[in-house]
Design an enzyme around this catalytic site. Structure first.
Site, PDB file in Angstrom:
ATOM      1  N   GLU A  97      23.749  16.658  26.473  1.00  0.00           N
ATOM      2  CA  GLU A  97      24.861  16.253  25.707  1.00  0.00           C
ATOM      3  C   GLU A  97      26.167  17.004  26.205  1.00  0.00           C
ATOM      4  O   GLU A  97      26.110  18.128  26.933  1.00  0.00           O
ATOM      5  CB  GLU A  97      24.619  16.769  24.244  1.00  0.00           C
ATOM      6  CG  GLU A  97      25.548  16.444  23.123  1.00  0.00           C
ATOM      7  CD  GLU A  97      25.971  14.883  22.991  1.00  0.00           C
ATOM      8  OE1 GLU A  97      26.406  14.503  24.060  1.00  0.00           O
ATOM      9  OE2 GLU A  97      25.875  14.588  21.823  1.00  0.00           O
ATOM     10  N   GLU A 101      28.511  19.238  17.664  1.00  0.00           N
ATOM     11  CA  GLU A 101      29.496  19.591  16.412  1.00  0.00           C
ATOM     12  C   GLU A 101      28.622  19.589  15.159  1.00  0.00           C
ATOM     13  O   GLU A 101      28.380  20.504  14.823  1.00  0.00           O
ATOM     14  CB  GLU A 101      30.740  18.575  16.582  1.00  0.00           C
ATOM     15  CG  GLU A 101      31.775  19.101  15.339  1.00  0.00           C
ATOM     16  CD  GLU A 101      33.032  18.530  15.502  1.00  0.00           C
ATOM     17  OE1 GLU A 101      33.124  17.335  15.935  1.00  0.00           O
ATOM     18  OE2 GLU A 101      34.102  19.126  14.989  1.00  0.00           O
ATOM     19  N   ASP A 157      36.417  12.731  25.707  1.00  0.00           N
ATOM     20  CA  ASP A 157      37.485  12.067  25.258  1.00  0.00           C
ATOM     21  C   ASP A 157      38.145  11.916  23.855  1.00  0.00           C
ATOM     22  O   ASP A 157      37.406  12.680  23.006  1.00  0.00           O
ATOM     23  CB  ASP A 157      37.174  10.414  25.519  1.00  0.00           C
ATOM     24  CG  ASP A 157      36.155   9.863  24.358  1.00  0.00           C
ATOM     25  OD1 ASP A 157      35.333  10.461  23.868  1.00  0.00           O
ATOM     26  OD2 ASP A 157      36.545   8.837  23.729  1.00  0.00           O
ATOM     27  N   ARG A 163      38.979  11.411  30.050  1.00  0.00           N
ATOM     28  CA  ARG A 163      37.783  11.871  30.400  1.00  0.00           C
ATOM     29  C   ARG A 163      37.683  12.284  31.646  1.00  0.00           C
ATOM     30  O   ARG A 163      36.884  13.077  32.333  1.00  0.00           O
ATOM     31  CB  ARG A 163      36.870  10.716  30.510  1.00  0.00           C
ATOM     32  CG  ARG A 163      36.374  10.069  29.082  1.00  0.00           C
ATOM     33  CD  ARG A 163      35.187   9.156  29.118  1.00  0.00           C
ATOM     34  NE  ARG A 163      35.173   8.287  27.945  1.00  0.00           N
ATOM     35  CZ  ARG A 163      34.212   8.505  27.022  1.00  0.00           C
ATOM     36  NH1 ARG A 163      33.986   9.859  26.815  1.00  0.00           N
ATOM     37  NH2 ARG A 163      34.093   7.965  25.745  1.00  0.00           N
TER      38      ARG A 163
HETATM   39  P1  IMP Z   1      27.982  15.450  16.294  1.00  0.00           P
HETATM   40  O1  IMP Z   1      27.223  14.231  16.002  1.00  0.00           O
HETATM   41  O2  IMP Z   1      28.846  15.847  15.311  1.00  0.00           O
HETATM   42  O3  IMP Z   1      27.124  16.667  16.867  1.00  0.00           O
HETATM   43  O4  IMP Z   1      28.891  15.024  17.549  1.00  0.00           O
HETATM   44  C1  IMP Z   1      28.681  14.883  18.767  1.00  0.00           C
HETATM   45  C2  IMP Z   1      29.548  14.098  19.406  1.00  0.00           C
HETATM   46  O5  IMP Z   1      30.822  13.990  18.835  1.00  0.00           O
HETATM   47  C3  IMP Z   1      29.896  14.538  20.991  1.00  0.00           C
HETATM   48  O6  IMP Z   1      28.805  14.032  21.764  1.00  0.00           O
HETATM   49  C4  IMP Z   1      31.211  13.996  21.054  1.00  0.00           C
HETATM   50  O7  IMP Z   1      31.056  12.680  21.517  1.00  0.00           O
HETATM   51  C5  IMP Z   1      31.916  14.045  19.956  1.00  0.00           C
HETATM   52  N1  IMP Z   1      32.834  15.237  19.535  1.00  0.00           N
HETATM   53  C6  IMP Z   1      32.557  16.203  18.769  1.00  0.00           C
HETATM   54  N2  IMP Z   1      33.534  17.274  19.038  1.00  0.00           N
HETATM   55  C7  IMP Z   1      34.268  16.650  20.069  1.00  0.00           C
HETATM   56  C8  IMP Z   1      35.619  17.148  20.524  1.00  0.00           C
HETATM   57  O8  IMP Z   1      36.149  18.168  20.277  1.00  0.00           O
HETATM   58  N3  IMP Z   1      36.071  16.450  21.708  1.00  0.00           N
HETATM   59  C9  IMP Z   1      35.654  15.329  22.202  1.00  0.00           C
HETATM   60  N4  IMP Z   1      34.598  14.786  21.406  1.00  0.00           N
HETATM   61  C10 IMP Z   1      34.004  15.344  20.494  1.00  0.00           C
HETATM   62 MG    MG Z   2      28.942  12.387  22.614  1.00  0.00          MG
END
Ligand code: IMP
Ligand code: MG
Length: 177
Positions: A97, A101, A157, A163
């Site tokens: 990954e 977040e 992105d 990217r």
């Molecule tokens: P989660 O499901 O909230 O953990 O999100 C993870 C996904 O959110 C990552 O694989 C990214 O695609 C996107 N993401 C989260 N934070 C960022 C950031 O700061 N920049 C770009 N993409 C992010």
């Molecule tokens: Mg992602």
């Protein structure tokens, strides 16, 4: 493009140091196991490409595309846009990954891979942003932890842009707000 960045979070050489360190750890842990590296599209492609070159054992790669993000905020739902092309039954799986977040994306993928009878499952992420974590995920291999703020580059992105930046940078808020 570079003018939209307020700060470099990881330079090219920082990233190289990380992939070397993680590659060494994974080599030690997986030699003789032929793991499948599952890259989550599209953000993890550059990290995946560099990381596997630093892993010195047989391995396979595959990709999945799941979406939970529209623009900057998580919708809290995960949708499979592209599934794996290989079976993970009885295999050692390493999910690759770009950034974690909230943990929403990985949580549902971990459940799915476990349901498909993987022999083992670990996660490697380049970036960990724990400040907005909603769901716990066990991540064995972490590149580095970062504070809140929206980062782009090296695969990551904002609305499909940035990217191709060769480093990870903090996007100026005026470009995503
Ligand atoms: P989660 O499901 O909230 O953990 O999100 C993870 C996904 O959110 C990552 O694989 C990214 O695609 C996107 N993401 C989260 N934070 C960022 C950031 O700061 N920049 C770009 N993409 C992010
Ligand atoms: Mg992602």
């Amino acid at each position: 493009m570079h003018n939209d960045i307020s700060e470099i979070v990881l330079s090219k050489t920082d990233i190289q140091d990380i992939t070397k360190r993680l590659g060494r750890q994974i080599t030690e842990d997986y030699t003789g196991k032929t793991p499948i590296f599952v890259g989550l599209l599209k953000g993890s492609v550059m990290f995946m490409a560099d990381l596997i070159k630093d892993v010195d054992t047989h391995l396979e790669i595959d990709f999945m595309d799941v979406s939970s993000y529209i623009g900057r905020k998580s919708s809290g739902e995960v949708q499979i846009l592209k599934d794996l092309s290989s079976s993970v039954d009885g295999r050692h799986v390493i999910i690759v990954e770009d950034i974690i977040e909230t943990g929403t994306t990985l949580n549902s993928i971990v459940d799915l891979i476990a349901y498909r009878n993987a022999a083992s499952l670990e996660i490697v992420t380049l970036l960990d942003k724990p400040v907005n974590r909603k769901l716990h995920v066990d991540v064995k291999y972490v590149g580095t932890e970062i504070p809140d703020g929206f980062v782009v580059g090296y695969g990551l992105d904002f609305d499909e842009k940035y990217r191709n930046l060769p480093y990870i940078g903090l996007l100026k808020p005026e470009f995503y707000e």
